[in-house]
Scaffold this motif. Structure first.
Motif, PDB file in Angstrom:
ATOM      1  N   ILE A 118      -5.982 -26.755   9.453  1.00  0.00           N
ATOM      2  CA  ILE A 118      -6.697 -27.882   8.874  1.00  0.00           C
ATOM      3  C   ILE A 118      -8.128 -27.844   9.407  1.00  0.00           C
ATOM      4  O   ILE A 118      -8.356 -27.858  10.610  1.00  0.00           O
ATOM      5  N   ARG A 119      -9.096 -27.803   8.495  1.00  0.00           N
ATOM      6  CA  ARG A 119     -10.498 -27.743   8.924  1.00  0.00           C
ATOM      7  C   ARG A 119     -11.371 -28.544   7.956  1.00  0.00           C
ATOM      8  O   ARG A 119     -10.905 -29.075   6.956  1.00  0.00           O
ATOM      9  N   ASP A 120     -12.663 -28.598   8.296  1.00  0.00           N
ATOM     10  CA  ASP A 120     -13.657 -29.313   7.483  1.00  0.00           C
ATOM     11  C   ASP A 120     -13.234 -30.747   7.193  1.00  0.00           C
ATOM     12  O   ASP A 120     -13.316 -31.233   6.050  1.00  0.00           O
ATOM     13  N   ILE A 121     -12.774 -31.447   8.232  1.00  0.00           N
ATOM     14  CA  ILE A 121     -12.390 -32.854   8.068  1.00  0.00           C
ATOM     15  C   ILE A 121     -13.671 -33.685   8.022  1.00  0.00           C
ATOM     16  O   ILE A 121     -14.531 -33.579   8.895  1.00  0.00           O
ATOM     17  N   SER A 122     -13.779 -34.524   6.996  1.00  0.00           N
ATOM     18  CA  SER A 122     -14.990 -35.334   6.832  1.00  0.00           C
ATOM     19  C   SER A 122     -14.647 -36.619   6.099  1.00  0.00           C
ATOM     20  O   SER A 122     -13.516 -36.819   5.643  1.00  0.00           O
ATOM     21  N   GLU A 123     -15.655 -37.506   5.986  1.00  0.00           N
ATOM     22  CA  GLU A 123     -15.454 -38.795   5.330  1.00  0.00           C
ATOM     23  C   GLU A 123     -16.396 -38.905   4.131  1.00  0.00           C
ATOM     24  O   GLU A 123     -17.590 -38.658   4.237  1.00  0.00           O
ATOM     25  N   MET A 124     -15.839 -39.276   2.992  1.00  0.00           N
ATOM     26  CA  MET A 124     -16.638 -39.427   1.790  1.00  0.00           C
ATOM     27  C   MET A 124     -17.328 -40.791   1.785  1.00  0.00           C
ATOM     28  O   MET A 124     -17.015 -41.680   2.590  1.00  0.00           O
ATOM     29  N   GLU A 125     -18.277 -40.955   0.879  1.00  0.00           N
ATOM     30  CA  GLU A 125     -19.046 -42.193   0.825  1.00  0.00           C
ATOM     31  C   GLU A 125     -18.173 -43.409   0.542  1.00  0.00           C
ATOM     32  O   GLU A 125     -18.486 -44.516   0.977  1.00  0.00           O
ATOM     33  N   LYS A 210      -7.706 -44.117  14.071  1.00  0.00           N
ATOM     34  CA  LYS A 210      -8.624 -45.247  14.005  1.00  0.00           C
ATOM     35  C   LYS A 210      -9.644 -45.180  15.138  1.00  0.00           C
ATOM     36  O   LYS A 210      -9.296 -44.928  16.291  1.00  0.00           O
ATOM     37  N   GLY A 211     -10.916 -45.383  14.779  1.00  0.00           N
ATOM     38  CA  GLY A 211     -12.010 -45.309  15.761  1.00  0.00           C
ATOM     39  C   GLY A 211     -12.668 -43.947  15.797  1.00  0.00           C
ATOM     40  O   GLY A 211     -13.744 -43.799  16.401  1.00  0.00           O
ATOM     41  N   MET A 212     -12.063 -42.950  15.153  1.00  0.00           N
ATOM     42  CA  MET A 212     -12.645 -41.612  15.144  1.00  0.00           C
ATOM     43  C   MET A 212     -13.840 -41.583  14.195  1.00  0.00           C
ATOM     44  O   MET A 212     -13.781 -42.089  13.084  1.00  0.00           O
ATOM     45  N   VAL A 213     -14.940 -41.001  14.669  1.00  0.00           N
ATOM     46  CA  VAL A 213     -16.134 -40.859  13.842  1.00  0.00           C
ATOM     47  C   VAL A 213     -16.120 -39.464  13.225  1.00  0.00           C
ATOM     48  O   VAL A 213     -16.095 -38.465  13.937  1.00  0.00           O
ATOM     49  N   LEU A 214     -16.145 -39.433  11.894  1.00  0.00           N
ATOM     50  CA  LEU A 214     -16.105 -38.162  11.175  1.00  0.00           C
ATOM     51  C   LEU A 214     -17.465 -37.874  10.540  1.00  0.00           C
ATOM     52  O   LEU A 214     -18.193 -38.798  10.164  1.00  0.00           O
ATOM     53  N   PRO A 215     -17.773 -36.618  10.398  1.00  0.00           N
ATOM     54  CA  PRO A 215     -19.017 -36.278   9.702  1.00  0.00           C
ATOM     55  C   PRO A 215     -18.923 -36.634   8.218  1.00  0.00           C
ATOM     56  O   PRO A 215     -17.835 -36.698   7.657  1.00  0.00           O
ATOM     57  N   LYS A 216     -20.082 -36.891   7.632  1.00  0.00           N
ATOM     58  CA  LYS A 216     -20.103 -37.200   6.219  1.00  0.00           C
ATOM     59  C   LYS A 216     -19.751 -35.952   5.408  1.00  0.00           C
ATOM     60  O   LYS A 216     -20.118 -34.841   5.764  1.00  0.00           O
TER      61      LYS A 216
END
Length: 228
Positions: A118-125, A210-216
């Motif tokens: 599992i890679r490139d974990i990110s958060e969408m807008e 919860k609380g984890m900061v993910l890259p955009k």
């Protein structure tokens, strides 16, 4: 009345016996028989030859009933055999179908995380969590089961049938981006999601908590899911 010869009477005796002669002919034969012993003897022979004794009639009827009973029993046996054969055939077809579904379609085997990256974990807008899953054992994947326990752990479990298929491009879920919409899942389940795992409760990879900061998420990912 002119006396009728015995030859004529003998010719008429079968008609007389079968009652198919006219009334006048019948009277003529009867008058002759009352006077002629030879013709009486001849008539008696006809009666003996044609008449079937009552015992023979009963025996024939009995034989006929036996044949009918045998025929009826045979037809019943044929019907039972046909029904039995149909049931057996249906059962065999059902077993074959269930076997095929169980082996090739019923996806019950989870994929070991030993072959998962599992890679490139990110958060969408819009808040969706995006990740890239790479299952590198060479087999295809078409099903991911979502489940959640009472402690807020959300599991995305990849499942396969007993008989696996080799992965062929274009790939399915075994290689590519996927996402999880936390808000939708929380509304649907009525619970807060605290952690997201890929795998099973005993064999899992942490994707988010919860609380984890993910890259955009990158523009390419946003476009991939049709948000730009």
């Amino acid at each position: 009345m002119r006396k009728v010869s015995c030859e004529i009477i003998k010719d008429m005796l079968p008609l007389y016996y079968d009652s198919v002669c006219s009334d006048d002919s019948k009277r003529m034969v009867e008058e002759h028989l009352s006077e002629c012993n030879n013709c009486k003897v001849e008539f008696k022979k006809i009666q003996d030859e044609i008449h079937i004794p009552e015992k023979s009639i009963i025996e024939n009827r009995t034989d006929s009933n036996v044949i009918k009973n045998i025929s009826t029993s045979w037809k019943r046996l044929r019907l039972k055999s046909f029904i039995k054969g149909g049931i057996i055939t249906a059962l065999l077809i059902g077993i074959i179908i269930l076997g095929y579904v169980g082996l090739f379609k019923w996806e019950i085997n989870s994929v070991s995380t030993d072959v998962v990256e599992i890679r490139d974990i990110s958060e969408m807008e819009d808040g969706k969590i995006v990740y890239y899953a790479d299952i590198n054992d060479g087999y295809s994947l078409n099903t991911i089961k979502y489940d959640m326990d009472s402690e807020g752990n959300f599991y995305m479990t990849p499942l396969r049938p007993l008989i696996k298929k080799e992965a062929q491009p274009p790939y399915g879920l075994e290689k590519g981006y996927d996402f999880i919409d936390i808000k939708v899942q929380e509304e649907f389940r009525g619970k807060e999601i605290k952690r997201i795992y890929y795998g099973t409760p005993k064999d899992k990879i942490l994707i988010w908590e919860k609380g984890m900061v993910l890259p955009k998420a990158s523009e390419e990912v946003e476009k991939y899911f049709g948000l730009e």
